[in-house]
Design a protein around this motif. Structure first.
Motif, PDB file in Angstrom:
ATOM      1  N   ILE A 103       0.827  -1.253   0.087  1.00  0.00           N
ATOM      2  CA  ILE A 103       0.018  -0.018   0.081  1.00  0.00           C
ATOM      3  C   ILE A 103       1.041   1.125   0.063  1.00  0.00           C
ATOM      4  CG2 ILE A 103      -1.681   1.434   1.238  1.00  0.00           C
ATOM      5  CD1 ILE A 103      -2.794  -1.385   2.465  1.00  0.00           C
ATOM      6  N   PRO A 104       0.773   2.160  -0.943  1.00  0.00           N
ATOM      7  CA  PRO A 104       1.634   3.392  -1.207  1.00  0.00           C
ATOM      8  C   PRO A 104       1.347   4.009   0.382  1.00  0.00           C
ATOM      9  CG  PRO A 104       0.039   3.281  -3.031  1.00  0.00           C
ATOM     10  CD  PRO A 104      -0.283   2.101  -1.958  1.00  0.00           C
ATOM     11  N   GLN A 105       2.667   4.835   0.808  1.00  0.00           N
ATOM     12  CA  GLN A 105       2.580   5.427   2.119  1.00  0.00           C
ATOM     13  C   GLN A 105       1.507   6.659   2.067  1.00  0.00           C
ATOM     14  OE1 GLN A 105       5.006   4.596   4.114  1.00  0.00           O
ATOM     15  NE2 GLN A 105       4.482   6.044   5.456  1.00  0.00           N
ATOM     16  N   VAL A 106       0.954   7.267   1.079  1.00  0.00           N
ATOM     17  CA  VAL A 106       0.061   8.347   1.177  1.00  0.00           C
ATOM     18  C   VAL A 106      -1.185   7.755   1.491  1.00  0.00           C
ATOM     19  CG1 VAL A 106      -0.555   8.313  -1.439  1.00  0.00           C
ATOM     20  CG2 VAL A 106      -0.995  10.233  -0.018  1.00  0.00           C
ATOM     21  N   VAL A 107      -1.299   6.536   0.923  1.00  0.00           N
ATOM     22  CA  VAL A 107      -2.808   5.804   1.342  1.00  0.00           C
ATOM     23  C   VAL A 107      -2.529   5.421   2.663  1.00  0.00           C
ATOM     24  CG1 VAL A 107      -4.193   3.800   0.845  1.00  0.00           C
ATOM     25  CG2 VAL A 107      -3.030   5.085  -0.925  1.00  0.00           C
ATOM     26  N   ARG A 108      -1.551   5.013   3.404  1.00  0.00           N
ATOM     27  CA  ARG A 108      -1.288   4.561   4.914  1.00  0.00           C
ATOM     28  C   ARG A 108      -1.722   5.888   5.700  1.00  0.00           C
ATOM     29  NH1 ARG A 108       3.955   0.505   5.205  1.00  0.00           N
ATOM     30  NH2 ARG A 108       3.469  -0.608   3.348  1.00  0.00           N
ATOM     31  N   ARG A 109      -1.059   6.805   5.221  1.00  0.00           N
ATOM     32  CA  ARG A 109      -1.193   8.026   6.062  1.00  0.00           C
ATOM     33  C   ARG A 109      -2.714   8.361   6.276  1.00  0.00           C
ATOM     34  NH1 ARG A 109       3.339  10.642   3.273  1.00  0.00           N
ATOM     35  NH2 ARG A 109       5.193  10.252   4.444  1.00  0.00           N
ATOM     36  N   VAL A 110      -3.329   8.435   5.267  1.00  0.00           N
ATOM     37  CA  VAL A 110      -4.754   8.719   4.953  1.00  0.00           C
ATOM     38  C   VAL A 110      -5.558   7.646   6.078  1.00  0.00           C
ATOM     39  CG1 VAL A 110      -7.049   8.712   3.617  1.00  0.00           C
ATOM     40  CG2 VAL A 110      -4.898   9.907   2.926  1.00  0.00           C
ATOM     41  N   LEU A 111      -5.329   6.157   5.639  1.00  0.00           N
ATOM     42  CA  LEU A 111      -5.987   5.372   6.359  1.00  0.00           C
ATOM     43  C   LEU A 111      -5.635   5.389   8.114  1.00  0.00           C
ATOM     44  CD1 LEU A 111      -5.550   2.211   4.327  1.00  0.00           C
ATOM     45  CD2 LEU A 111      -7.701   3.520   4.682  1.00  0.00           C
ATOM     46  N   SER A 112      -4.390   5.885   8.371  1.00  0.00           N
ATOM     47  CA  SER A 112      -4.052   6.246   9.673  1.00  0.00           C
ATOM     48  C   SER A 112      -4.723   7.210  10.430  1.00  0.00           C
ATOM     49  CB  SER A 112      -2.312   6.434   9.840  1.00  0.00           C
ATOM     50  OG  SER A 112      -2.060   6.685  10.999  1.00  0.00           O
ATOM     51  N   SER A 113      -4.909   8.329   9.558  1.00  0.00           N
ATOM     52  CA  SER A 113      -5.742   9.502  10.121  1.00  0.00           C
ATOM     53  C   SER A 113      -7.196   9.077  10.597  1.00  0.00           C
ATOM     54  CB  SER A 113      -5.640  10.470   9.331  1.00  0.00           C
ATOM     55  OG  SER A 113      -4.552  11.172   8.998  1.00  0.00           O
ATOM     56  N   VAL A 114      -7.724   8.353   9.556  1.00  0.00           N
ATOM     57  CA  VAL A 114      -9.095   7.932   9.710  1.00  0.00           C
ATOM     58  C   VAL A 114      -9.283   7.086  10.947  1.00  0.00           C
ATOM     59  CG1 VAL A 114     -10.764   6.504   8.745  1.00  0.00           C
ATOM     60  CG2 VAL A 114      -9.824   8.015   7.237  1.00  0.00           C
ATOM     61  N   ALA A 115      -8.117   6.199  11.121  1.00  0.00           N
ATOM     62  CA  ALA A 115      -8.280   5.191  12.367  1.00  0.00           C
ATOM     63  C   ALA A 115      -8.031   5.975  13.469  1.00  0.00           C
ATOM     64  CB  ALA A 115      -7.091   3.935  12.201  1.00  0.00           C
ATOM     65  N   ASP A 116      -7.306   7.040  13.595  1.00  0.00           N
ATOM     66  CA  ASP A 116      -7.177   7.995  14.658  1.00  0.00           C
ATOM     67  C   ASP A 116      -8.419   8.439  15.140  1.00  0.00           C
ATOM     68  OD1 ASP A 116      -4.343   7.398  14.863  1.00  0.00           O
ATOM     69  OD2 ASP A 116      -3.779   9.127  14.017  1.00  0.00           O
ATOM     70  N   LEU A 117      -9.564   8.689  14.235  1.00  0.00           N
ATOM     71  CA  LEU A 117     -10.915   9.271  14.442  1.00  0.00           C
ATOM     72  C   LEU A 117     -11.587   8.158  15.128  1.00  0.00           C
ATOM     73  CD1 LEU A 117     -11.358  11.169  11.533  1.00  0.00           C
ATOM     74  CD2 LEU A 117     -10.575  12.187  13.589  1.00  0.00           C
ATOM     75  N   LEU A 118     -11.507   6.797  15.071  1.00  0.00           N
ATOM     76  CA  LEU A 118     -12.297   5.695  15.589  1.00  0.00           C
ATOM     77  C   LEU A 118     -12.013   5.474  16.936  1.00  0.00           C
ATOM     78  CD1 LEU A 118     -11.534   3.034  12.710  1.00  0.00           C
ATOM     79  CD2 LEU A 118     -13.718   4.405  12.940  1.00  0.00           C
ATOM     80  N   PRO A 119     -12.988   5.157  17.800  1.00  0.00           N
ATOM     81  CA  PRO A 119     -13.045   4.850  19.125  1.00  0.00           C
ATOM     82  C   PRO A 119     -11.980   3.839  19.454  1.00  0.00           C
ATOM     83  CG  PRO A 119     -15.067   4.721  18.387  1.00  0.00           C
ATOM     84  CD  PRO A 119     -14.568   4.692  17.350  1.00  0.00           C
ATOM     85  N   TYR A 120     -11.126   4.139  20.564  1.00  0.00           N
ATOM     86  CA  TYR A 120      -9.984   2.873  20.737  1.00  0.00           C
ATOM     87  C   TYR A 120     -10.751   1.459  20.669  1.00  0.00           C
ATOM     88  CZ  TYR A 120      -6.160   0.667  22.726  1.00  0.00           C
ATOM     89  OH  TYR A 120      -5.014  -0.089  23.173  1.00  0.00           O
ATOM     90  N   SER A 121     -11.869   1.305  21.243  1.00  0.00           N
ATOM     91  CA  SER A 121     -12.395  -0.323  21.270  1.00  0.00           C
ATOM     92  C   SER A 121     -12.812  -0.694  19.938  1.00  0.00           C
ATOM     93  CB  SER A 121     -13.452  -0.137  22.388  1.00  0.00           C
ATOM     94  OG  SER A 121     -14.432   0.520  21.884  1.00  0.00           O
ATOM     95  N   THR A 122     -12.688  -0.016  18.819  1.00  0.00           N
ATOM     96  CA  THR A 122     -13.138  -0.380  17.429  1.00  0.00           C
ATOM     97  C   THR A 122     -12.203  -1.849  17.207  1.00  0.00           C
ATOM     98  OG1 THR A 122     -13.669   1.648  16.959  1.00  0.00           O
ATOM     99  CG2 THR A 122     -13.332   0.158  15.232  1.00  0.00           C
ATOM    100  N   TYR A 123     -12.916  -2.573  16.859  1.00  0.00           N
ATOM    101  CA  TYR A 123     -12.322  -3.998  16.327  1.00  0.00           C
ATOM    102  C   TYR A 123     -11.190  -3.693  15.359  1.00  0.00           C
ATOM    103  CZ  TYR A 123     -11.503  -8.619  14.732  1.00  0.00           C
ATOM    104  OH  TYR A 123     -11.023  -9.993  14.204  1.00  0.00           O
ATOM    105  N   GLY A 124     -10.192  -4.341  15.471  1.00  0.00           N
ATOM    106  CA  GLY A 124      -8.829  -4.107  14.569  1.00  0.00           C
ATOM    107  C   GLY A 124      -7.932  -3.053  14.824  1.00  0.00           C
ATOM    108  N   LYS A 125      -8.662  -2.104  15.537  1.00  0.00           N
ATOM    109  CA  LYS A 125      -7.681  -0.960  15.603  1.00  0.00           C
ATOM    110  C   LYS A 125      -6.480  -1.188  16.480  1.00  0.00           C
ATOM    111  CE  LYS A 125      -7.741   3.919  17.559  1.00  0.00           C
ATOM    112  NZ  LYS A 125      -8.069   5.026  16.806  1.00  0.00           N
ATOM    113  N   ILE A 126      -6.667  -1.847  17.329  1.00  0.00           N
ATOM    114  CA  ILE A 126      -5.187  -2.179  18.076  1.00  0.00           C
ATOM    115  C   ILE A 126      -3.964  -2.907  17.262  1.00  0.00           C
ATOM    116  CG2 ILE A 126      -4.179  -3.766  19.844  1.00  0.00           C
ATOM    117  CD1 ILE A 126      -7.033  -3.401  21.479  1.00  0.00           C
ATOM    118  N   VAL A 127      -4.707  -3.643  16.146  1.00  0.00           N
ATOM    119  CA  VAL A 127      -3.846  -4.543  15.308  1.00  0.00           C
ATOM    120  C   VAL A 127      -3.086  -3.258  14.493  1.00  0.00           C
ATOM    121  CG1 VAL A 127      -3.445  -6.102  13.293  1.00  0.00           C
ATOM    122  CG2 VAL A 127      -4.847  -6.598  15.396  1.00  0.00           C
ATOM    123  N   PHE A 128      -3.881  -2.631  13.880  1.00  0.00           N
ATOM    124  CA  PHE A 128      -3.456  -1.381  12.742  1.00  0.00           C
ATOM    125  C   PHE A 128      -3.165  -0.215  13.590  1.00  0.00           C
ATOM    126  CE2 PHE A 128      -3.627  -4.572   9.713  1.00  0.00           C
ATOM    127  CZ  PHE A 128      -4.935  -5.269   9.778  1.00  0.00           C
ATOM    128  N   GLY A 129      -3.750   0.327  14.484  1.00  0.00           N
ATOM    129  CA  GLY A 129      -3.472   1.594  15.174  1.00  0.00           C
ATOM    130  C   GLY A 129      -2.401   1.775  15.815  1.00  0.00           C
TER     131      GLY A 129
END
Length: 96
Positions: free
Chosen positions: A70-96
């Motif tokens: 996955i290109p770095q720019v896409v990773r940054r966008v996905l990371s920003s979106v993940a930061d907005l999710l609640p901590y308890s969201t399934y999968g956030k711990i693995v990728f967040g």
């Protein structure tokens, strides 16, 4: 444990020839020293998990390697979106 076990730290540091943070080094040394009085070879379980792939994370690495493409720019966008999710969201711990 012998009363002079604390003195072993400087002796072990000399043999390691570098800083170490493994507190098991002292009891391991003492057991090895005792065993050497009776036997020539001692087999331990240290490192067996790595040798026989005992950790599930070894399999996760291969499974997750698909994300390496996955290109770095896409990773940054996905990371920003993940930061907005609640901590308890399934999968956030693995990728967040």
């Amino acid at each position: 444990m012998r009363p002079d076990s604390v003195d072993l730290v400087s002796r072990l540091a000399h043999h390691f020839d570098e800083p170490f943070a493994d507190t098991a080094a002292i009891p391991t040394f003492l057991v090895s020293e005792f065993a050497a009085q009776h036997v020539k070879v001692v087999l331990t379980g240290d490192g067996g998990d790595e040798l026989f792939a005992g950790y599930d994370s070894f399999f996760d690495i291969q499974r997750l390697s698909a994300f390496d493409h996955i290109p770095q720019v896409v990773r940054r966008v996905l990371s920003s979106v993940a930061d907005l999710l609640p901590y308890s969201t399934y999968g956030k711990i693995v990728f967040g």
